[in-house]
Design an enzyme around this catalytic site. Sequence first.
Site, PDB file in Angstrom:
ATOM      1  N   ASP A 103     -11.984 -10.738  -0.272  1.00  0.00           N
ATOM      2  CA  ASP A 103     -13.288 -10.994   0.390  1.00  0.00           C
ATOM      3  C   ASP A 103     -14.419 -10.172  -0.321  1.00  0.00           C
ATOM      4  O   ASP A 103     -13.958  -9.162  -0.972  1.00  0.00           O
ATOM      5  CB  ASP A 103     -13.327 -10.956   1.901  1.00  0.00           C
ATOM      6  CG  ASP A 103     -12.598  -9.648   2.285  1.00  0.00           C
ATOM      7  OD1 ASP A 103     -12.473  -8.852   1.668  1.00  0.00           O
ATOM      8  OD2 ASP A 103     -12.169  -9.675   3.548  1.00  0.00           O
TER       9      ASP A 103
ATOM     10  N   GLU B 237       0.712  -1.250  -0.025  1.00  0.00           N
ATOM     11  CA  GLU B 237      -0.097   0.157   0.049  1.00  0.00           C
ATOM     12  C   GLU B 237       0.893   1.314  -0.015  1.00  0.00           C
ATOM     13  O   GLU B 237       0.601   2.275   0.840  1.00  0.00           O
ATOM     14  CB  GLU B 237      -0.957  -0.084   1.269  1.00  0.00           C
ATOM     15  CG  GLU B 237      -1.861  -1.157   1.158  1.00  0.00           C
ATOM     16  CD  GLU B 237      -2.746  -1.129   2.401  1.00  0.00           C
ATOM     17  OE1 GLU B 237      -2.525  -0.434   3.278  1.00  0.00           O
ATOM     18  OE2 GLU B 237      -3.440  -2.164   2.537  1.00  0.00           O
TER      19      GLU B 237
ATOM     20  N   GLU C 247      -5.975 -11.038  -1.297  1.00  0.00           N
ATOM     21  CA  GLU C 247      -6.782 -10.768   0.017  1.00  0.00           C
ATOM     22  C   GLU C 247      -8.129 -10.878  -0.387  1.00  0.00           C
ATOM     23  O   GLU C 247      -9.173 -10.145   0.402  1.00  0.00           O
ATOM     24  CB  GLU C 247      -6.068  -9.716   0.819  1.00  0.00           C
ATOM     25  CG  GLU C 247      -4.896  -9.596   1.070  1.00  0.00           C
ATOM     26  CD  GLU C 247      -4.598  -8.398   1.961  1.00  0.00           C
ATOM     27  OE1 GLU C 247      -5.249  -7.603   2.456  1.00  0.00           O
ATOM     28  OE2 GLU C 247      -3.277  -8.038   2.048  1.00  0.00           O
TER      29      GLU C 247
ATOM     30  N   HIS D 273     -10.257  -6.689  -1.717  1.00  0.00           N
ATOM     31  CA  HIS D 273     -11.416  -6.314  -0.689  1.00  0.00           C
ATOM     32  C   HIS D 273     -12.383  -5.663  -1.360  1.00  0.00           C
ATOM     33  O   HIS D 273     -12.429  -4.550  -1.603  1.00  0.00           O
ATOM     34  CB  HIS D 273     -10.956  -5.679   0.426  1.00  0.00           C
ATOM     35  CG  HIS D 273      -9.602  -6.317   1.248  1.00  0.00           C
ATOM     36  ND1 HIS D 273      -9.853  -7.530   2.043  1.00  0.00           N
ATOM     37  CD2 HIS D 273      -8.426  -5.960   1.324  1.00  0.00           C
ATOM     38  CE1 HIS D 273      -8.821  -7.971   2.409  1.00  0.00           C
ATOM     39  NE2 HIS D 273      -7.838  -6.843   2.211  1.00  0.00           N
TER      40      HIS D 273
HETATM   41  C1  XIL Z   1      -6.240  -6.646   8.364  1.00  0.00           C
HETATM   42  C2  XIL Z   1      -6.525  -8.022   9.369  1.00  0.00           C
HETATM   43  O1  XIL Z   1      -7.182  -8.960   8.528  1.00  0.00           O
HETATM   44  C3  XIL Z   1      -6.916  -7.481  10.599  1.00  0.00           C
HETATM   45  O2  XIL Z   1      -6.676  -8.929  11.724  1.00  0.00           O
HETATM   46  C4  XIL Z   1      -5.914  -6.413  11.168  1.00  0.00           C
HETATM   47  O3  XIL Z   1      -6.783  -6.164  12.402  1.00  0.00           O
HETATM   48  C5  XIL Z   1      -6.006  -5.338  10.229  1.00  0.00           C
HETATM   49  O4  XIL Z   1      -5.396  -5.730   9.266  1.00  0.00           O
HETATM   50  N1  XIL Z   1      -4.861  -4.784   3.837  1.00  0.00           N
HETATM   51  C6  XIL Z   1      -3.881  -5.586   4.409  1.00  0.00           C
HETATM   52  C7  XIL Z   1      -4.179  -6.787   5.364  1.00  0.00           C
HETATM   53  O5  XIL Z   1      -2.714  -5.737   3.673  1.00  0.00           O
HETATM   54  O6  XIL Z   1      -3.132  -6.638   6.152  1.00  0.00           O
HETATM   55  C8  XIL Z   1      -5.232  -6.183   6.270  1.00  0.00           C
HETATM   56  O7  XIL Z   1      -5.459  -7.331   7.152  1.00  0.00           O
HETATM   57  C9  XIL Z   1      -6.381  -5.895   5.214  1.00  0.00           C
HETATM   58  C10 XIL Z   1      -6.114  -4.914   4.461  1.00  0.00           C
END
Ligand code: XIL
Length: 411
Positions: free
Chosen positions: A320, A210, A318, A289
């Site tokens: 979802d 990021e 990641e 996400h």
């Molecule tokens: C999130 C985790 O799922 C949570 O448990 C934590 O509290 C915060 O981070 N982008 C990322 C991840 O790169 O590391 C993040 O994960 C979600 C957004």
Amino acid sequence: MFLTYSKGISGNFRKSETEVSVTAPQHLKGELMQVRSSIAATVLASAMILPMAAPALAAPDQPSRSQAVEKKDTLRWVAPQDLKIGTAVAGGGHHETQPYPAPFTFDQEYRQRLAAEFSSVSPENQSKWEFVHPEHNTYRFAEMDAIVQFAQENKQVVRGHTLFWHSQNPAWLEEGNFSKDELRAILKDHIQTVVGRYAGKIQQWDVANEIFNEDGTLRTTDNIWIRELGPEIIADAFRWAHEADPKAKLFFNDYGVEGINAKSNAYLDLIPKLQAQGVPVDGFAIQGHLSTRYGFPGDLQANLQRFDALGLETAITEIDVRMDVAAGTTPTDAQLATQASYYQRALEACVSVEECNSFTIWGFTDKYSWVPVFFSGEGEATVMWNDFTRKPAYYALQDTLEQASSGRGNR
Ligand code: XIL
């Protein structure tokens, strides 16, 4: 430090950092501060005891008949051989504010599914700075060690996450008032120590996470490394990681880069420039996400394709798919069908792109998802219900993998 996420303009979310606010469900808010201080105490206590100690994990139970997952009825079984199908491994981060701080260590049904369904695992929090490096001279490796060992036992690869980020950094680092030379030495030591410890055992590292704002400018304010040491430090992070583990594939990773936009353009511009300087960057990863509020990013495949065309590996790391759920209600069939179609389209986009070799969901059961804790009013974002039964989204992934296997030359 916690993050809040709010809706993005064109896409799926925009993230902003605040000192203390967490968009947690109302009923949790009162508890958060209290729990957080106990986390700090726990981290400190375990940091003192744990660094090199074996993790205190119960051995997985033999699956009972009712829990056993039929080997051929899993995601990893039907996936093409050249595609890793992964999940985040629950623990740390928001879990520590919940009544279940480290599910991976004790939930036997969770562990069975984790082993059975996936060929790749990503520590959800256990290799982030605040977790693995809680004090200046203290590393805490027990939990990450346990994940790597679990992966080896179950013939899974591991995605390391992450080495260079603006978020989830320990207070000693963010508030340490270090000189530039000290900061540089701290980053180098961290990368060499963490990457070196798992050398040969990590398939892909999200080296830098990021680094861009939504408008495609670098995060020069909230990323301590870029702010204090300038953008050149990004190249050094990749170089140090490569020195410590020449076999690991090194990635940039970000959210809000699903489609073709200012932020993904910024990566498309930056990566070839780094490569031209000999910086070992192997891939570009899209977190994914998604929210049913904002529509599916229909240009995901085209976006992956343009990175593929640069000769890079790509990955979805990641994913979802959250939806609006009023407290106490369950999603409608229509909502579940929409969610399933998002997962399916994202996976189809990945399998259609030659070097998209890894597709990871950010948790596989709603029981432990970060979504309701961070996105007020949204939830049910994973592919299994709390009791591990499968949602339409699970079957959509399974079917898509099966089809891809014939196309991608699996068995
Ligand atoms: C999130 C985790 O799922 C949570 O448990 C934590 O509290 C915060 O981070 N982008 C990322 C991840 O790169 O590391 C993040 O994960 C979600 C957004």
